[in-house]
Write an enzyme that holds these catalytic residues in place. Structure first.
Site, PDB file in Angstrom:
ATOM      1  N   CYS A 100      28.208  44.126  35.385  1.00  0.00           N
ATOM      2  CA  CYS A 100      27.148  43.212  35.795  1.00  0.00           C
ATOM      3  C   CYS A 100      25.745  43.651  35.391  1.00  0.00           C
ATOM      4  CB  CYS A 100      27.185  43.017  37.315  1.00  0.00           C
ATOM      5  SG  CYS A 100      28.829  42.691  37.989  1.00  0.00           S
ATOM      6  N   HIS A 154      20.916  33.187  22.358  1.00  0.00           N
ATOM      7  CA  HIS A 154      21.711  34.415  22.184  1.00  0.00           C
ATOM      8  C   HIS A 154      22.280  34.412  20.766  1.00  0.00           C
ATOM      9  CE1 HIS A 154      24.742  37.551  22.692  1.00  0.00           C
ATOM     10  NE2 HIS A 154      24.158  37.877  23.831  1.00  0.00           N
ATOM     11  N   CYS A 164      23.475  42.152  32.391  1.00  0.00           N
ATOM     12  CA  CYS A 164      22.740  40.893  32.499  1.00  0.00           C
ATOM     13  C   CYS A 164      21.760  40.874  33.674  1.00  0.00           C
ATOM     14  CB  CYS A 164      23.710  39.723  32.647  1.00  0.00           C
ATOM     15  SG  CYS A 164      24.610  39.326  31.137  1.00  0.00           S
ATOM     16  N   HIS A 165      22.112  41.555  34.758  1.00  0.00           N
ATOM     17  CA  HIS A 165      21.294  41.461  35.976  1.00  0.00           C
ATOM     18  C   HIS A 165      20.426  42.690  36.215  1.00  0.00           C
ATOM     19  CE1 HIS A 165      23.350  37.778  37.191  1.00  0.00           C
ATOM     20  NE2 HIS A 165      24.479  38.362  36.862  1.00  0.00           N
ATOM     21  N   MET A 203      27.505  32.609  33.049  1.00  0.00           N
ATOM     22  CA  MET A 203      28.061  33.607  33.955  1.00  0.00           C
ATOM     23  C   MET A 203      29.573  33.642  33.797  1.00  0.00           C
ATOM     24  SD  MET A 203      27.778  35.704  36.648  1.00  0.00           S
ATOM     25  CE  MET A 203      28.849  36.284  37.977  1.00  0.00           C
ATOM     26  N   HIS A 242      16.136  40.423  23.726  1.00  0.00           N
ATOM     27  CA  HIS A 242      17.550  40.803  23.714  1.00  0.00           C
ATOM     28  C   HIS A 242      18.023  41.130  22.311  1.00  0.00           C
ATOM     29  CE1 HIS A 242      21.382  41.315  25.617  1.00  0.00           C
ATOM     30  NE2 HIS A 242      21.961  40.423  24.824  1.00  0.00           N
TER      31      HIS A 242
END
Length: 686
Positions: A192, A518, A195-196, A233, A476
């Protein structure tokens, strides 16, 4: 729509209570109970019962609900005018469920949420499973009816209810056993944090700090974790990574204060440093008869390995143990060495000149990493070919410079700093993508959370000079344009692409895009109307965006989003093409629809108005990532499976790039992901 006031609602709830005690419910789907229901006696008490039900069900995590504090979710529809929407659907014939009026429609949406799933949820496809199926057992019949009537009345007609205080969740591990807490901490870090954020402050995904998660509650969080979302997600439960019990553990963990992760010193790094084959004992020329420049280095994500596969024969030459969940592999400037970085921060160096490729050095530079690059510049300022390497870390937030031949680390540079928009200190600015300039002895380092692009000059690597370019937050991944002068990188949560001129060392443009671009490395091609462009897919929107990249030949289109191609769904991770190909290939890997997740599309460069063809790559898993062979005649596509499902662990499907016909499959690989062809990676062909 004409409605009566709240006064009659208590009477209706009495009837519901009597029905629950022994009579027949007003609708067949309403759950029965042997416990008598106490009915509210005032309008305010009735509204409070509805608000209590919203809170218990965690409804505000996914919906905007009038009068409910903190109910600002965007995964499900806005409920402010849901009664009017329901009435329109019933009249139009769009609705396909079992309700005959608006009240029944609203009730059905709670007790049997998959009976009817509309086609659009805030601009993204709706999906089954996102709405918790157990609300009919979690909520009492009285709470369900209170919610139905609350939504049936216009917001301005609802009475003011007493706000419900949110009880803070314990910040200690008391919600979980020591074993559960340890499991959740490790799994969050592995699955996780990318991304978070390690500190849960958000990046590609939203922030998950207690002030955000506690109002949502365990049920809503667990539902999102298990089922995923249409905007990227992953559906961890549906994929089999989490059981329902583990999903609930993770939901509780997210409501606690994030544990503090450790730092890492140079001395700690050196304790992990190993040189298996010193440089002077390595071969001076290739020892294999294979075309090693047509090797594919393939990430086997859940096996902790990379496979080296012969691009001519499709044979797996060898599998090499590396770090956990390898993220990328980069080749040295000569192509001889492969630098493999895992999400556990472990860097492996593989020599492709050996008869059987082998690992010759390794080191761990952090606990979480995503990027690695090497020194490539050769020119009037010196020859730095294969001399240095750089690893960009997520945690601790720093980058490390290493000896390119031995991987000995010798320089750490922290990336903690201030954001470009509010000049607010950020404790966790992670290093995302890194590329090596072709014009100068520089690395272009993207510092994610603060939104800065650093030009790191490595001509004196122990005393590097760094130029900080302000771009946009949440940088990113990205790649070069066709000339390799301009670097385009997605600032994904800012919905922008930043363009940097590597020759002039400056920001050229910030281009607005649809939600969460992305690109991977992106795709360079020539649009029949707009000339040379670079394209990206999106996690959050079903689109390919193309940006003009020719300021000399097509100045009117340069650094503008000139074309948007609609895809069947969002969730795209990678897009790819080749200078000789007639196609642009794109995936939808993280789409929550299982069929779309294993579907790929091609767009014809000659007619880029829409996808030319889309098809499912396999009957299981997810399709992801494209790579061409050295000749540009074949495209390799990965199928993610599940490591513990024999026959469905994963495979690579190989297509003829001209005819789109399948040529071969390489089966029984463990979750193959990125595939990096040596020749194409060295020469930045995409």
């Amino acid at each position: 729509m004409k409605r009566k006031g709240f006064l009659w609602m208590a009477m209706m709830l009495v009837a519901v209570g009597l029905a629950a005690c022994g009579g027949k419910p007003s609708t067949p789907s309403l759950p029965t109970s042997s416990v008598e229901i106490a009915s509210p006696t005032t309008e305010e008490a009735f509204a409070n019962l509805a608000l209590e039900g919203f809170k218990k069900g965690g409804c505000g995590a996914c919906h905007v609900i009038p009068g409910v504090p903190g109910a600002e979710g965007t995964l499900g529809p806005d409920l402010s005018q849901i009664a009017e929407v329901a009435e329109e659907r019933l009249k139009s014939g769009e609705y396909q469920g079992g309700a005959h009026n608006v009240v029944d429609y609203l009730r059905e949406a709670i007790v049997d949420p998959d009976a009817y799933v509309p086609s659009d949820c805030n601009g993204a496809p709706c999906q089954k499973g996102l709405m918790p199926a157990n609300l009919s057992t979690l909520l009492t019949p009285a709470e369900i009816e209170a919610i139905v009537q609350y939504l049936y009345h216009r917001p301005e007609e609802t009475v003011h209810a007493t706000p419900i205080e949110t009880t803070p969740v314990s910040t200690s591990a008391s919600l979980l056993s020591d074993e559960e807490f340890s499991w959740a901490k490790q799994v969050y870090f592995e699955r996780c944090a990318g991304c978070h954020g390690t500190l849960r402050k958000g990046a590609t995904g939203p922030a998950l700090t207690p002030d955000v998660t506690q109002p949502k509650g365990t049920l809503a969080l667990a539902t999102i974790i298990f089922n995923g979302t249409p905007r990227g997600m992953p559906d961890w439960g549906k994929q089999g990574f989490f059981t329902p019990e583990q999903t609930e553990i993770m939901a509780k963990f997210l409501q606690m204060e994030p544990p503090s992760p450790p730092e890492m010193s140079l001395d700690q790094m050196k304790q992990t440093w190993k040189v298996m084959v010193p440089p002077d004992q390595r071969p001076s020329q290739p020892q294999t008869g294979r075309d090693w420049q047509n090797y594919f280095v393939v990430t086997l994500r859940d096996a902790g390995q990379v496979a080296v596969i012969d691009g001519d024969t499709y044979e797996v030459v060898t599998k090499i143990d590396t770090g956990y969940a390898v993220h990328i592999s980069r080749m040295s400037a000569t192509g001889r060495y492969v630098y493999v970085i895992g999400r556990d921060g472990r860097l492996s160096m593989i020599d492709l000149w050996s008869e059987i490729p082998q690992k010759v050095a390794e080191v761990q530079t952090c606990y979480d990493a995503r990027s690695v690059e090497v020194s490539k510049y050769k020119g009037e300022l010196g020859d730095f070919t294969d001399r240095y390497a750089i690893v960009g870390c997520y945690w601790p937030p720093h980058f490390v410079i290493l000896d390119g031949q031995t991987l000995e680390p010798f320089k750490i540079v922290s990336t903690r700093g201030y954001t470009v928009d509010t000049e607010e200190f950020h404790p966790e600015p992670r290093v995302a993508s890194i590329v090596a300039s072709h014009f100068k002895p520089e690395w272009i380092v993207n510092v994610k959370e603060i939104g800065q692009i650093w030009l790191v000059n490595y001509s004196d690597p122990r005393n590097p000079t760094i130029k900080m370019i302000e771009a946009a937050r949440y940088l990113h991944d990205g790649g070069w344009d066709a000339t390799k002068r301009y670097f385009l990188v997605a600032a994904n949560q800012s919905n922008k692409v930043a363009v940097v001129d590597a020759l002039e060392g400056k920001l050229v443009a910030l281009v607005d895009t649809p939600a969460v671009p992305h690109p991977g490395r992106g795709a360079n091609w020539v649009d029949p109307q707009f000339g040379p462009v670079w394209s990206t897919g999106h996690l959050g929107d079903a689109a390919i965006t193309s940006i003009g990249t020719d300021p000399l030949g097509h100045p009117d289109y340069a650094w503008k989003a000139v074309r948007e191609i609609t895809l069947p769904g969002a969730g795209s991770l990678f897009i790819k093409t080749h200078p000789t190909s007639p196609w642009i290939w794109v995936d939808m890997t993280l789409n929550s629809d299982p069929q779309l997740a294993r579907t790929i599309c091609v767009v014809a460069k000659a007619d880029p108005s829409k996808p030319y063809k889309c098809w499912e790559v396999a009957n299981y898993g997810r399709a992801t990532h494209f790579e061409y062979n050295r000749q540009g005649s074949e495209v390799w596509v990965s199928v993610w499976g599940t490591a513990d499902k024999p026959g469905q662990t994963g495979e690579i499907v190989i297509y003829d790039d001209r005819t789109l016909q399948e040529k071969a499959r390489i089966p029984n690989l463990i979750t193959p992901t990125g595939k990096f062809n040596v020749f194409n990676t060295v020469n930045d062909i995409y």
